[in-house]
Motif scaffolding. Sequence first.
Motif, PDB file in Angstrom:
ATOM      1  N   PRO A 167     -11.046   0.793   6.649  1.00 34.73           N
ATOM      2  CA  PRO A 167     -10.212   1.999   6.858  1.00 34.73           C
ATOM      3  C   PRO A 167     -10.980   3.002   6.740  1.00 34.73           C
ATOM      4  N   GLY A 168     -10.498   3.991   7.649  1.00 31.31           N
ATOM      5  CA  GLY A 168     -11.245   5.417   7.821  1.00 31.31           C
ATOM      6  C   GLY A 168     -11.424   6.285   6.486  1.00 31.31           C
ATOM      7  N   ILE A 169     -12.086   7.325   6.629  1.00 30.55           N
ATOM      8  CA  ILE A 169     -12.437   8.401   5.583  1.00 30.55           C
ATOM      9  C   ILE A 169     -10.980   8.868   4.971  1.00 30.55           C
ATOM     10  N   VAL A 170      -9.885   9.420   5.805  1.00 29.95           N
ATOM     11  CA  VAL A 170      -8.744  10.011   5.640  1.00 29.95           C
ATOM     12  C   VAL A 170      -8.068   8.994   4.711  1.00 29.95           C
ATOM     13  N   ALA A 171      -7.733   7.880   5.360  1.00 36.17           N
ATOM     14  CA  ALA A 171      -6.996   6.769   4.670  1.00 36.17           C
ATOM     15  C   ALA A 171      -7.565   6.281   3.336  1.00 36.17           C
ATOM     16  N   GLU A 172      -8.834   6.419   3.009  1.00 36.47           N
ATOM     17  CA  GLU A 172      -9.478   6.122   1.997  1.00 36.47           C
ATOM     18  C   GLU A 172      -9.284   7.022   0.944  1.00 36.47           C
ATOM     19  N   HIS A 173      -9.225   8.515   1.426  1.00 34.37           N
ATOM     20  CA  HIS A 173      -9.302   9.552   0.483  1.00 34.37           C
ATOM     21  C   HIS A 173      -7.611   9.738   0.112  1.00 34.37           C
ATOM     22  N   PHE A 174      -6.609   9.585   1.106  1.00 29.95           N
ATOM     23  CA  PHE A 174      -5.250   9.923   0.549  1.00 29.95           C
ATOM     24  C   PHE A 174      -4.484   8.550  -0.269  1.00 29.95           C
ATOM     25  N   VAL A 175      -5.189   7.647   0.021  1.00 30.55           N
ATOM     26  CA  VAL A 175      -4.437   6.203  -0.786  1.00 30.55           C
ATOM     27  C   VAL A 175      -5.731   5.729  -1.119  1.00 30.55           C
ATOM     28  N   PRO A 176      -6.491   5.716  -2.244  1.00 35.99           N
ATOM     29  CA  PRO A 176      -7.494   4.668  -2.779  1.00 35.99           C
ATOM     30  C   PRO A 176      -6.884   3.397  -2.803  1.00 35.99           C
ATOM     31  N   ARG A 177      -7.854   2.370  -2.812  1.00 40.85           N
ATOM     32  CA  ARG A 177      -7.247   0.831  -2.764  1.00 40.85           C
ATOM     33  C   ARG A 177      -6.911   0.574  -4.191  1.00 40.85           C
ATOM     34  N   GLY A 178      -7.420   1.083  -5.247  1.00 41.00           N
ATOM     35  CA  GLY A 178      -7.001   0.702  -6.418  1.00 41.00           C
ATOM     36  C   GLY A 178      -7.648  -0.873  -6.894  1.00 41.00           C
ATOM     37  N   LYS A 179      -7.108  -1.348  -7.945  1.00 39.41           N
ATOM     38  CA  LYS A 179      -7.676  -2.756  -8.496  1.00 39.41           C
ATOM     39  C   LYS A 179      -7.057  -3.905  -7.797  1.00 39.41           C
ATOM     40  N   SER A 180      -7.655  -5.022  -8.045  1.00 43.67           N
ATOM     41  CA  SER A 180      -7.469  -6.063  -7.055  1.00 43.67           C
ATOM     42  C   SER A 180      -6.388  -6.834  -8.042  1.00 43.67           C
ATOM     43  N   VAL A 181      -5.143  -7.223  -6.947  1.00 43.59           N
ATOM     44  CA  VAL A 181      -3.924  -8.081  -7.619  1.00 43.59           C
ATOM     45  C   VAL A 181      -3.917  -9.394  -6.680  1.00 43.59           C
ATOM     46  N   PRO A 182      -3.341 -10.289  -7.601  1.00 45.31           N
ATOM     47  CA  PRO A 182      -3.156 -11.710  -6.868  1.00 45.31           C
ATOM     48  C   PRO A 182      -1.957 -11.535  -5.694  1.00 45.31           C
ATOM     49  N   THR A 194      -5.389 -16.050  -3.286  1.00 49.16           N
ATOM     50  CA  THR A 194      -6.126 -14.790  -2.831  1.00 49.16           C
ATOM     51  C   THR A 194      -5.850 -13.539  -3.321  1.00 49.16           C
ATOM     52  N   SER A 195      -6.149 -12.364  -2.968  1.00 47.40           N
ATOM     53  CA  SER A 195      -6.097 -11.303  -3.347  1.00 47.40           C
ATOM     54  C   SER A 195      -5.989 -10.158  -2.553  1.00 47.40           C
ATOM     55  N   VAL A 196      -5.384  -8.839  -2.576  1.00 45.94           N
ATOM     56  CA  VAL A 196      -5.452  -7.695  -2.025  1.00 45.94           C
ATOM     57  C   VAL A 196      -5.722  -6.591  -3.042  1.00 45.94           C
ATOM     58  N   CYS A 197      -5.672  -5.347  -2.570  1.00 41.72           N
ATOM     59  CA  CYS A 197      -5.729  -4.217  -3.430  1.00 41.72           C
ATOM     60  C   CYS A 197      -4.489  -3.662  -3.780  1.00 41.72           C
ATOM     61  N   GLU A 198      -3.978  -3.264  -4.807  1.00 39.71           N
ATOM     62  CA  GLU A 198      -2.788  -2.841  -5.431  1.00 39.71           C
ATOM     63  C   GLU A 198      -2.238  -1.730  -4.270  1.00 39.71           C
ATOM     64  N   ASN A 199      -2.974  -1.032  -3.884  1.00 34.49           N
ATOM     65  CA  ASN A 199      -2.452   0.144  -2.825  1.00 34.49           C
ATOM     66  C   ASN A 199      -2.393  -0.280  -1.362  1.00 34.49           C
ATOM     67  N   ASP A 200      -2.950  -1.338  -1.116  1.00 34.15           N
ATOM     68  CA  ASP A 200      -3.215  -1.798   0.315  1.00 34.15           C
ATOM     69  C   ASP A 200      -1.983  -1.755   1.313  1.00 34.15           C
ATOM     70  N   SER A 201      -0.731  -2.104   0.613  1.00 29.48           N
ATOM     71  CA  SER A 201       0.593  -2.003   1.364  1.00 29.48           C
ATOM     72  C   SER A 201       0.872  -0.491   1.623  1.00 29.48           C
ATOM     73  N   ASP A 242      -7.606  -0.154  10.165  1.00 24.25           N
ATOM     74  CA  ASP A 242      -7.122  -0.122   8.912  1.00 24.25           C
ATOM     75  C   ASP A 242      -7.213  -1.555   8.111  1.00 24.25           C
ATOM     76  N   ALA A 243      -6.214  -2.450   8.916  1.00 22.10           N
ATOM     77  CA  ALA A 243      -5.901  -3.784   8.387  1.00 22.10           C
ATOM     78  C   ALA A 243      -7.070  -4.517   8.121  1.00 22.10           C
ATOM     79  N   LEU A 244      -8.090  -4.531   8.944  1.00 17.87           N
ATOM     80  CA  LEU A 244      -9.149  -5.481   9.043  1.00 17.87           C
ATOM     81  C   LEU A 244      -9.844  -5.402   7.685  1.00 17.87           C
ATOM     82  N   GLY A 245     -10.323  -4.486   6.963  1.00 18.95           N
ATOM     83  CA  GLY A 245     -11.044  -4.257   5.893  1.00 18.95           C
ATOM     84  C   GLY A 245     -10.119  -4.707   4.535  1.00 18.95           C
ATOM     85  N   ARG A 246      -8.912  -4.113   4.691  1.00 20.06           N
ATOM     86  CA  ARG A 246      -7.965  -4.831   3.606  1.00 20.06           C
ATOM     87  C   ARG A 246      -7.704  -6.127   3.433  1.00 20.06           C
ATOM     88  N   LEU A 247      -7.934  -6.787   4.625  1.00 21.90           N
ATOM     89  CA  LEU A 247      -7.655  -8.358   4.600  1.00 21.90           C
ATOM     90  C   LEU A 247      -8.584  -9.323   4.619  1.00 21.90           C
TER      91      LEU A 247
END
Length: 395
Positions: A167-182, A194-201, A242-247
């Motif tokens: 994700p780019g700088i702006v995306a990371e700044h406005f919605v930080p990824r947060g903790k990992s969730v199952p 597996t897991s994603v980050c709580e704010n990825d959606s 944006d999706a590549l790093g999140r997944l």
Amino acid sequence: MKKITAAVCALLFLFPAVSHAALMSSGKYGYTVDLPEGFSMADGTEDESLFLFASDRSPVSVLLVAGECSSGAPEFLASTLSKLGSPSVPEKVAWRRRECAFCEFGMSNGALSSRNLGVAVCAPLSQEGTFACVISFCPEESFGAYRDLCLSAADSLCVDEGSFRVPGIVAEHFVPRGKSVPLNMRVSGTEIATSVCENDSAANRSVIDREFSAFKRTLGDGVCGNLALAAWQRFYRAVARDALGRLSRVAFDVQAALEDAAAEKDAENPDAALAQMLLSWAQDLRYERRSADVDKADFSDVVSVLRDCGSDCDSRSLLLAVLLKNMGMDSCFFVSSAYSHALLGVVLDGKLGQAIEIDGKRYLLGDTTVRGLTFGRIDATQADRSKWLEVEFPF
């Protein structure tokens, strides 16, 4: 062209050639930007420290600045904005474990016919002590309508190969990824934890909405042809990046869980077996259009697709393309306005069937919405290659 001259960019001189904006790179500094369609290079310096892009589709302008600084990204951005007549204090932003900067600013400058508002980002480059800024702005009275376009341009900054996949700088700044969730999946009879980050959606959703807004502003009313096609491609590229790093974690866990079964199914080409498992999994998801409103993106965020919250052909095709890309496979996808449909494309050497060739690479086609269709089989009424638009990822 809008009046953006000496006092704004004192070191710029007019280039005789006009450069298309998409995937503009600096050979000297090594950064790349994937600007919205409609931008052309208006000015630049021979040493590649400054480039100015103007749009024939909007009142937005984009300034790219690169150079050295003994302090850091916030200081370099503050100094750059100060030279433009904006005494702003940028926010520090953590991106890719390095200190970067973000700023929304106002700019009053004698060379401009009115006060301007804009957004800016700055990131360190590979060469120690060098930085790149993307500064996008427009007249104050237009900023409310074009803020998303400004943000989209700023968020397209990539400073090296790895930043094409996060994700780019702006995306990371406005919605930080947060903790990992199952997150649990069942693919080809195998339970996968597996897991994603709580704010990825929410974060991916915000990028989809922002990029669709930028897309609409780029096109305006009644625009079609090559510009519209290129704008659609960029919309999907931005969402996929944006999706590549999140997944990346999901892709790793799925591949690890299924690699033995894939090898048993096809010892000579386990990648093809794995890709088919995922295609069959996607075909069993609940089909649902997200929105019928032409002013909203009819597109599900990738985490919601994984959780089977409802999806359709293009969101599923992008999801699988991203997962397979993270697994090291050469993937893309195709969209068609004529067929109102999307298809997944994967290079699967030795496999026969319906395919589309791009630059010598043969992408076998997969339909993510029709149960039972294997790679290489698509609806016979959708076989006209000229009606499919490829969406390749520059990473």
